[in-house]
Design an enzyme around this catalytic site. Structure first.
Site, PDB file in Angstrom:
ATOM      1  N   ASN A  14      40.197  41.814  41.463  1.00 51.40           N
ATOM      2  CA  ASN A  14      38.983  41.408  41.479  1.00 51.40           C
ATOM      3  C   ASN A  14      38.592  39.982  41.463  1.00 51.40           C
ATOM      4  O   ASN A  14      37.868  39.118  42.030  1.00 51.40           O
ATOM      5  CB  ASN A  14      38.077  41.918  40.454  1.00 51.40           C
ATOM      6  CG  ASN A  14      37.789  43.434  40.707  1.00 51.40           C
ATOM      7  OD1 ASN A  14      36.951  44.002  41.373  1.00 51.40           O
ATOM      8  ND2 ASN A  14      38.577  44.318  40.282  1.00 51.40           N
ATOM      9  N   ARG A  88      40.035  43.135  26.111  1.00 55.75           N
ATOM     10  CA  ARG A  88      39.668  43.147  24.822  1.00 55.75           C
ATOM     11  C   ARG A  88      37.870  43.132  24.822  1.00 55.75           C
ATOM     12  O   ARG A  88      37.351  42.807  25.558  1.00 55.75           O
ATOM     13  CB  ARG A  88      39.840  41.478  24.588  1.00 55.75           C
ATOM     14  CG  ARG A  88      41.107  41.561  23.757  1.00 55.75           C
ATOM     15  CD  ARG A  88      41.646  40.110  23.600  1.00 55.75           C
ATOM     16  NE  ARG A  88      43.063  40.269  23.760  1.00 55.75           N
ATOM     17  CZ  ARG A  88      43.652  40.492  22.661  1.00 55.75           C
ATOM     18  NH1 ARG A  88      43.558  40.735  21.484  1.00 55.75           N
ATOM     19  NH2 ARG A  88      45.054  40.753  22.771  1.00 55.75           N
ATOM     20  N   HIS A 106      32.999  47.795  35.619  1.00 52.19           N
ATOM     21  CA  HIS A 106      33.704  48.863  34.976  1.00 52.19           C
ATOM     22  C   HIS A 106      33.863  50.018  36.197  1.00 52.19           C
ATOM     23  O   HIS A 106      32.965  50.279  36.719  1.00 52.19           O
ATOM     24  CB  HIS A 106      32.722  49.288  33.633  1.00 52.19           C
ATOM     25  CG  HIS A 106      33.311  50.620  33.024  1.00 52.19           C
ATOM     26  ND1 HIS A 106      34.251  50.376  32.132  1.00 52.19           N
ATOM     27  CD2 HIS A 106      33.249  51.929  33.276  1.00 52.19           C
ATOM     28  CE1 HIS A 106      34.700  51.471  31.881  1.00 52.19           C
ATOM     29  NE2 HIS A 106      34.160  52.652  32.426  1.00 52.19           N
TER      30      HIS A 106
HETATM   31  C1  GRF Z   1      39.027  47.115  37.596  1.00 50.92           C
HETATM   32  O1  GRF Z   1      39.017  48.540  38.094  1.00 50.92           O
HETATM   33  C2  GRF Z   1      37.851  46.972  36.840  1.00 50.92           C
HETATM   34  O2  GRF Z   1      36.835  47.831  36.822  1.00 50.92           O
HETATM   35  C3  GRF Z   1      38.441  47.109  35.340  1.00 50.92           C
HETATM   36  O3  GRF Z   1      39.537  46.844  35.195  1.00 50.92           O
HETATM   37  C4  GRF Z   1      40.193  46.706  36.667  1.00 50.92           C
HETATM   38  C5  GRF Z   1      40.709  45.650  36.849  1.00 50.92           C
HETATM   39  O4  GRF Z   1      41.534  45.415  38.042  1.00 50.92           O
HETATM   40  N1  GRF Z   1      37.506  46.548  34.260  1.00 50.92           N
HETATM   41  P1  GRF Z   1      42.079  44.129  38.683  1.00 50.92           P
HETATM   42  O5  GRF Z   1      42.823  43.315  37.473  1.00 50.92           O
HETATM   43  O6  GRF Z   1      40.819  43.357  39.046  1.00 50.92           O
HETATM   44  O7  GRF Z   1      42.888  44.455  39.830  1.00 50.92           O
END
Ligand code: GRF
Length: 189
Positions: A14, A88, A106
């Protein structure tokens, strides 16, 4: 340009999409990770984004750890904290200094399936739908005010990996878009 810091603990997909998004009205000044081996650090290096590993074990308390982060955020004039897989719980030190300025994504349709392994929980539930949620962070676990959420239909033939991929696919598109429109509004206020 709204100056943001992204916090991550692991993969960082992300984070990467937030960096690569076109027509951004935010600038990612900094990546902060709490895990030395977080792959997000490699991504930051390749993307030319400044990154810092801050080891919580080097601090006597969570408050000291967050104070240290806060001083770094001040140094770079960070206005918003964007969590992207940061494992965290944020506590009062940062919450009171960034009131309504910490955002999380989330992988479920909150308040359904809060917590650490929500994709696994959804998968095991055999529900026909899940979703993704972008929300402000408060002192609870995945309880803050919802900014945006959408439903995702689950194909009963998918395995857990396919479900995970589907969720990430939507997250990667939606997170940059939602931040852009949020910051547009905050700029216009
Ligand atoms: C995502 O699915 C987000 O919704 C959650 O943790 C994951 C992180 O994935 N909070 P990445 O590290 O961005 O690949």
């Amino acid at each position: 340009m709204v100056k943001i810091a992204v916090f991550a603990s692991g993969n960082g997909s992300n984070f990467e999409k937030l960096v690569q998004a076109k027509d951004k009205n935010y600038s990612i000044e900094l990546l902060i990770v709490d895990q030395e081996d977080a792959f997000a650090l490699d991504r930051a290096k390749n993307l030319g984004i400044r990154s810092k590993f801050i080891n919580p074990k080097n601090f006597t308390s969570k408050s000291e750890y967050e104070k240290n982060i806060f001083s770094i955020l001040k140094e770079y004039s960070i206005e918003y904290i964007v969590l992207a897989g940061y494992m965290r719980i944020i506590s009062s030190e940062l919450l009171r200094n960034f009131e309504k300025k910490i955002i999380n994504i989330h992988p479920s349709y909150l308040p359904e399936f809060p917590g650490r392994d929500s994709i696994g929980d959804v998968f095991r539930s055999k529900n026909s739908q899940t979703g993704i949620t972008i929300h402000y962070v408060d002192e609870g676990i995945d309880t803050g005010e919802i900014i945006y959420q959408e439903r995702i239909d689950i194909n009963p033939l998918w395995n857990k990996e396919e479900l995970t991929n589907k969720i990430h696919e939507r997250e990667h598109i939606v997170y940059p878009e939602v931040l852009k429109s949020l910051f547009d509004r905050s700029i216009n206020i």
